[in-house]
Design an enzyme around this catalytic site. Structure first.
Site, PDB file in Angstrom:
ATOM      1  N   HIS A 198      13.760  33.440  29.271  1.00  0.00           N
ATOM      2  CA  HIS A 198      13.924  33.547  30.799  1.00  0.00           C
ATOM      3  C   HIS A 198      13.901  32.070  31.463  1.00  0.00           C
ATOM      4  O   HIS A 198      13.584  31.106  31.005  1.00  0.00           O
ATOM      5  CB  HIS A 198      12.509  34.418  31.438  1.00  0.00           C
ATOM      6  CG  HIS A 198      12.773  35.815  31.130  1.00  0.00           C
ATOM      7  ND1 HIS A 198      12.337  36.186  29.847  1.00  0.00           N
ATOM      8  CD2 HIS A 198      12.942  36.630  31.951  1.00  0.00           C
ATOM      9  CE1 HIS A 198      12.620  37.454  29.994  1.00  0.00           C
ATOM     10  NE2 HIS A 198      12.944  37.843  31.205  1.00  0.00           N
ATOM     11  N   LYS A 230       9.676  31.344  35.094  1.00  0.00           N
ATOM     12  CA  LYS A 230       8.462  32.436  34.692  1.00  0.00           C
ATOM     13  C   LYS A 230       7.081  32.042  34.387  1.00  0.00           C
ATOM     14  O   LYS A 230       6.819  30.971  33.624  1.00  0.00           O
ATOM     15  CB  LYS A 230       9.077  33.176  33.725  1.00  0.00           C
ATOM     16  CG  LYS A 230       8.495  34.533  33.257  1.00  0.00           C
ATOM     17  CD  LYS A 230       9.528  35.358  32.560  1.00  0.00           C
ATOM     18  CE  LYS A 230       8.713  36.619  32.068  1.00  0.00           C
ATOM     19  NZ  LYS A 230       8.299  37.708  33.133  1.00  0.00           N
TER      20      LYS A 230
HETATM   21  P1  NAD Z   1       8.253  34.965  42.079  1.00  0.00           P
HETATM   22  O1  NAD Z   1       7.074  34.013  41.564  1.00  0.00           O
HETATM   23  O2  NAD Z   1       9.608  34.450  42.656  1.00  0.00           O
HETATM   24  O3  NAD Z   1       7.706  35.797  43.224  1.00  0.00           O
HETATM   25  C1  NAD Z   1       6.609  36.205  43.231  1.00  0.00           C
HETATM   26  C2  NAD Z   1       5.853  36.512  44.682  1.00  0.00           C
HETATM   27  O4  NAD Z   1       4.764  37.164  44.707  1.00  0.00           O
HETATM   28  C3  NAD Z   1       5.945  35.194  45.371  1.00  0.00           C
HETATM   29  O5  NAD Z   1       6.278  35.232  46.497  1.00  0.00           O
HETATM   30  C4  NAD Z   1       4.211  35.024  45.538  1.00  0.00           C
HETATM   31  O6  NAD Z   1       3.960  34.555  46.775  1.00  0.00           O
HETATM   32  C5  NAD Z   1       3.861  36.489  45.551  1.00  0.00           C
HETATM   33  N1  NAD Z   1       2.511  36.821  45.264  1.00  0.00           N
HETATM   34  C6  NAD Z   1       1.491  36.342  44.618  1.00  0.00           C
HETATM   35  N2  NAD Z   1       0.338  36.878  44.523  1.00  0.00           N
HETATM   36  C7  NAD Z   1       0.297  37.723  45.707  1.00  0.00           C
HETATM   37  C8  NAD Z   1      -0.416  38.539  46.264  1.00  0.00           C
HETATM   38  N3  NAD Z   1      -1.866  38.306  45.945  1.00  0.00           N
HETATM   39  N4  NAD Z   1      -0.276  39.149  47.465  1.00  0.00           N
HETATM   40  C9  NAD Z   1       1.092  39.403  47.582  1.00  0.00           C
HETATM   41  N5  NAD Z   1       1.961  38.667  47.217  1.00  0.00           N
HETATM   42  C10 NAD Z   1       1.678  37.802  46.059  1.00  0.00           C
HETATM   43  O7  NAD Z   1       8.433  35.870  40.960  1.00  0.00           O
HETATM   44  P2  NAD Z   1       9.538  37.055  40.640  1.00  0.00           P
HETATM   45  O8  NAD Z   1      10.559  36.411  39.564  1.00  0.00           O
HETATM   46  O9  NAD Z   1      10.273  37.675  41.929  1.00  0.00           O
HETATM   47  O10 NAD Z   1       8.824  38.017  39.812  1.00  0.00           O
HETATM   48  C11 NAD Z   1       7.684  38.828  40.093  1.00  0.00           C
HETATM   49  C12 NAD Z   1       7.139  39.787  38.923  1.00  0.00           C
HETATM   50  O11 NAD Z   1       8.109  40.667  38.808  1.00  0.00           O
HETATM   51  C13 NAD Z   1       6.838  38.924  37.817  1.00  0.00           C
HETATM   52  O12 NAD Z   1       5.677  39.527  37.227  1.00  0.00           O
HETATM   53  C14 NAD Z   1       7.934  39.030  36.804  1.00  0.00           C
HETATM   54  O13 NAD Z   1       7.497  38.971  35.443  1.00  0.00           O
HETATM   55  C15 NAD Z   1       8.102  40.843  37.244  1.00  0.00           C
HETATM   56  N6  NAD Z   1       9.854  41.161  37.289  1.00  0.00           N
HETATM   57  C16 NAD Z   1       9.746  42.345  36.506  1.00  0.00           C
HETATM   58  C17 NAD Z   1      10.992  43.021  36.441  1.00  0.00           C
HETATM   59  C18 NAD Z   1      11.121  44.323  35.909  1.00  0.00           C
HETATM   60  O14 NAD Z   1      12.260  45.018  36.036  1.00  0.00           O
HETATM   61  N7  NAD Z   1       9.857  45.239  35.672  1.00  0.00           N
HETATM   62  C19 NAD Z   1      12.089  42.161  36.605  1.00  0.00           C
HETATM   63  C20 NAD Z   1      12.036  40.983  37.053  1.00  0.00           C
HETATM   64  C21 NAD Z   1      10.764  40.469  37.191  1.00  0.00           C
END
Ligand code: NAD
Length: 243
Positions: A132, A136
């Site tokens: 990744h 991440k």
């Molecule tokens: P990112 O770091 O770009 O975004 C995460 C966002 O969540 C940020 O804007 C952050 O400020 C916000 N956040 C953190 N704590 C928070 C809170 N208490 N309340 C509200 N918002 C909050 O990360 P990303 O790449 O967008 O990934 C986010 C999550 O999704 C990760 O856990 C990642 O592993 C997961 N993900 C899952 C899939 C899937 O298909 N299930 C696919 C991609 C990513």
């Protein structure tokens, strides 16, 4: 049918992708929640919450959605087994779809991995490799853990059989071990490979994601699917019809 969607983690990579997909599909993003915003107020005026944020944020999302009776779509990863078990109890109160990966290709990869793990004897050593982008935060990825479960289940193994990396002199590889290896770098959206190796041959099953739209399309589809469903925790395979 047009939904009012609340996105938790709105400012993140996935939050952006979900907003774009939801609007393209004719839905309205009525909640744009990130750190410090009022989730309760945003979700009160929405039909469903889609959470792709951070593992420590999930409990508040689940509790708020359960108290308001709103369906939950959760893609956030990085929870411990205990956290996950605890959260699943809260999630039972409303229709919930929680998946470590929302893409069709990866869910098919899990299915194919289960079949391979079932058909091939333990002498076909299983190793899981994921790569990744360098931003991440958790490791191994939620998808790698889904793939691990696809190997452990059919082989009657447990989480204790997972071998996270190797270092020093770990000795000869045991047949029950399932190797887990996390690579990080650049802007890789998500690559996963499951390898089954025996003496003389090696089978490799690989998925490569090149766009976050594969996850956001699955998440928005899951949100549409929860409309009218009874409370309970559903898998993405229910949504995608891969059961
Ligand atoms: P990112 O770091 O770009 O975004 C995460 C966002 O969540 C940020 O804007 C952050 O400020 C916000 N956040 C953190 N704590 C928070 C809170 N208490 N309340 C509200 N918002 C909050 O990360 P990303 O790449 O967008 O990934 C986010 C999550 O999704 C990760 O856990 C990642 O592993 C997961 N993900 C899952 C899939 C899937 O298909 N299930 C696919 C991609 C990513």
């Amino acid at each position: 049918m047009s939904l009012k969607i609340c996105i938790n983690g709105f400012k993140g990579r996935m939050g952006n992708a979900i907003a774009e997909t939801a609007e393209q599909a004719g839905h309205e993003v009525t909640g744009q929640v990130d750190i410090g915003d009022d989730l309760n107020a945003a979700l009160s005026k929405s039909d469903v919450v889609i959470d792709f944020s951070f593992h420590a944020a999930t409990r508040a999302v689940f509790e708020t959605a359960a108290s308001l009776g709103k369906p939950i779509i959760c893609g956030t990863t990085g929870h411990t087994q205990e956290e996950r078990a605890d959260l699943l109890k809260i999630a039972e109160a409303v229709p919930t779809v929680w998946a470590g990966n929302f893409s069709i290709g990866v869910n098919l990869l899990c299915y194919l991995t289960e079949k391979a793990a079932e058909i091939l004897p333990l002498s076909y050593n299983a190793e899981i490799i994921e790569m990744h982008h360098r931003m991440k935060k958790d490791a191994p990825s939620g998808t790698a853990l889904m793939l691990a479960e696809s190997v452990l289940g059919p082989r009657n193994l447990s989480y204790d059989d997972l071998q996270h990396g190797r270092e020093g002199v770990p000795g000869e590889r045991g047949e029950r071990e399932v190797g887990m290896h996390s690579l990080r770098g650049g802007d890789v959206v998500g690559d996963h490979t499951v390898i089954f190796s025996d003496i003389g041959e090696r089978l490799e099953l690989t998925h490569k994601a090149s766009s976050r739209a594969i996850f956001s399309r699955g998440a928005v589809k899951a949100a549409e699917w929860t409309v009218g469903k009874a409370p309970g925790v559903y898998s993405i395979r229910d949504v995608l019809g891969l059961k």
